[in-house]
Design an enzyme around this catalytic site. Structure first.
Site, PDB file in Angstrom:
ATOM      1  N   GLU A  24     -24.976 -58.146  57.608  1.00 17.67           N
ATOM      2  CA  GLU A  24     -23.612 -58.514  58.040  1.00 17.67           C
ATOM      3  C   GLU A  24     -23.210 -57.645  59.234  1.00 17.67           C
ATOM      4  OE1 GLU A  24     -20.178 -56.731  56.765  1.00 17.67           O
ATOM      5  OE2 GLU A  24     -20.991 -55.831  54.939  1.00 17.67           O
ATOM      6  N   LYS A 158     -16.963 -50.781  46.657  1.00 14.44           N
ATOM      7  CA  LYS A 158     -16.235 -49.557  46.969  1.00 14.44           C
ATOM      8  C   LYS A 158     -15.464 -49.049  45.757  1.00 14.44           C
ATOM      9  CE  LYS A 158     -17.223 -48.775  51.008  1.00 14.44           C
ATOM     10  NZ  LYS A 158     -16.822 -49.869  51.872  1.00 14.44           N
TER      11      LYS A 158
HETATM   12  N1  PSU Z   1     -17.612 -52.191  52.444  1.00 12.51           N
HETATM   13  C1  PSU Z   1     -17.968 -51.240  53.372  1.00 12.51           C
HETATM   14  N2  PSU Z   1     -17.754 -51.476  54.661  1.00 12.51           N
HETATM   15  C2  PSU Z   1     -17.254 -52.649  55.079  1.00 12.51           C
HETATM   16  C3  PSU Z   1     -16.927 -53.646  54.116  1.00 12.51           C
HETATM   17  C4  PSU Z   1     -17.113 -53.363  52.812  1.00 12.51           C
HETATM   18  O1  PSU Z   1     -18.454 -50.198  53.031  1.00 12.51           O
HETATM   19  O2  PSU Z   1     -17.107 -52.816  56.282  1.00 12.51           O
HETATM   20  C5  PSU Z   1     -16.515 -54.998  54.585  1.00 12.51           C
HETATM   21  C6  PSU Z   1     -17.638 -55.971  54.241  1.00 12.51           C
HETATM   22  O3  PSU Z   1     -17.873 -56.784  55.366  1.00 12.51           O
HETATM   23  C7  PSU Z   1     -17.057 -56.796  53.108  1.00 12.51           C
HETATM   24  C8  PSU Z   1     -15.603 -56.800  53.497  1.00 12.51           C
HETATM   25  O4  PSU Z   1     -17.602 -58.080  53.016  1.00 12.51           O
HETATM   26  O5  PSU Z   1     -15.367 -55.477  53.936  1.00 12.51           O
HETATM   27  C9  PSU Z   1     -14.687 -57.167  52.360  1.00 12.51           C
HETATM   28  O6  PSU Z   1     -13.408 -57.318  52.873  1.00 12.51           O
HETATM   29  P1  PSU Z   1     -12.225 -57.901  51.951  1.00 12.51           P
HETATM   30  O7  PSU Z   1     -11.966 -56.814  50.952  1.00 12.51           O
HETATM   31  O8  PSU Z   1     -11.081 -58.123  52.901  1.00 12.51           O
HETATM   32  O9  PSU Z   1     -12.742 -59.153  51.360  1.00 12.51           O
END
Ligand code: PSU
Ligand code: MN
Length: 302
Positions: A24, A158
């Protein structure tokens, strides 16, 4: 309908049934990591994939078109990207011809599926946010993993998320959740969240078989890999930092897609940058394991 532009190298690898690993691009933009660590992360992840004999395929939106596999000048544009593209945004980014869009996990599994790639590596997936009973904030990553036939390799979700609810959601959605040579659901910066992993796996073959034997052909698999021991941030330290980062995010009134980048940046600040090398180390390790799985998948099907 998604018709990604597949780079020459990736298209050739797929045509020859060689192993390919999707990556990604949100993590490689400043929404994921500060410069210059974002560029380092990109190089380390690609190299980790190549070291195992697989081809990396970074996904992104460029000039209003979804791409799978990038050329060097395209990678440079992604490092500067500031517009986050989840799966639903793929259509909008094309309709509005976004110059650069960086793809999240949900967009990437969708693009990997469209391109015929079965393995994808990221850092951490999005999940159910703490307080989701009120905010309703559940990352689209979870449904996308459930709805595309791709193995997503991550270091868990996370720790600022609601991890028990994230696991419950994945169970409801029918996603097999596997632990790579590990008995616990990892919490990104730490090897264990204290939550048992539903199923431990110890070799590539078993992971490939889980993909092969699943009952719904369009469902994905989540393979969690703990951060290497030497790169782990002590749990007590991270707990303090997370609380501070989440408080700051609530006070600033941050909501929606902005939450994850905001909290990540606060964590970096609160750990005096210590979170960044940990993030790099786990992303690289995930890319390595993903490439081993991709190679094993190819061996099985040949
Ligand atoms: N976790 C990380 N770094 C990131 C993300 C998640 O350590 O940059 C990013 C990933 O691209 C994940 C997104 O798919 O955040 C999820 O965002 P949201 O919580 O808005 O769905
Ligand atoms: Mn969200």
């Amino acid at each position: 309908m998604i018709e990604p532009i597949v780079s020459g190298e990736v298209a050739q690898a797929l045509a020859e049934d060689r192993a390919v690993v999707a990556l990604e691009s949100t993590i490689f933009s400043n929404l994921g990591l500060p410069a210059p660590a974002n560029a380092d992360a990109l190089e380390l992840c690609k190299q980790a994939v190549r070291d195992q004999g697989a081809v990396p395929a970074v996904t992104a939106i460029l000039d209003g078109r979804p791409h799978v596999g990038l050329l060097p000048d395209e990678e440079k544009r992604v490092l500067q990207g500031t517009r986050k593209v989840a799966e639903r945004d793929l259509a909008v980014a094309q309709a509005q011809r976004w110059d650069v869009g960086v793809t999240t996990v949900s967009a990437t599994v969708s693009l990997a599926h469209a391109a015929g790639i079965s393995v994808f590596a990221t850092g951490g997936i999005g999940g159910v946010h703490r307080g989701s009973e009120l905010s309703g904030d559940v990352s689209a990553d979870l449904d996308a993993i459930a709805q595309h036939p791709v193995i997503t390799v991550c270091a868990g979700a996370k720790a600022f998320l609601d991890l028990p609810r994230t696991l419950e959601y994945l169970e409801t959605a029918g996603v097999p959740v596997l632990g790579w040579q590990h008995d616990w659901f990892p919490a990104f910066y730490t090897r264990s969240s204290g939550l048992p992993i539903p199923h431990r796996v110890d070799d590539e073959r078993t992971v490939c078989d889980v993909l092969r034997f699943r009952s719904r052909p369009d469902t994905g698999v989540l393979l969690t890999v703990p951060i290497p021991v030497e790169d782990e941030i002590p749990a007590a330290r991270i707990d303090e930092v997370l609380t501070a980062a989440l408080d700051a995010s609530a006070r600033a009134g941050i909501a929606g897609p902005a939450v994850t980048p905001y909290v990540l940046a606060r964590i970096e600040k609160e750990t005096d940058g210590q979170s960044v090398p940990a993030n790099l180390a786990l992303a690289r390790n995930n890319a390595r394991v993903a490439a081993r799985i991709a190679v094993a998948l190819g061996d099985l099907w040949r």
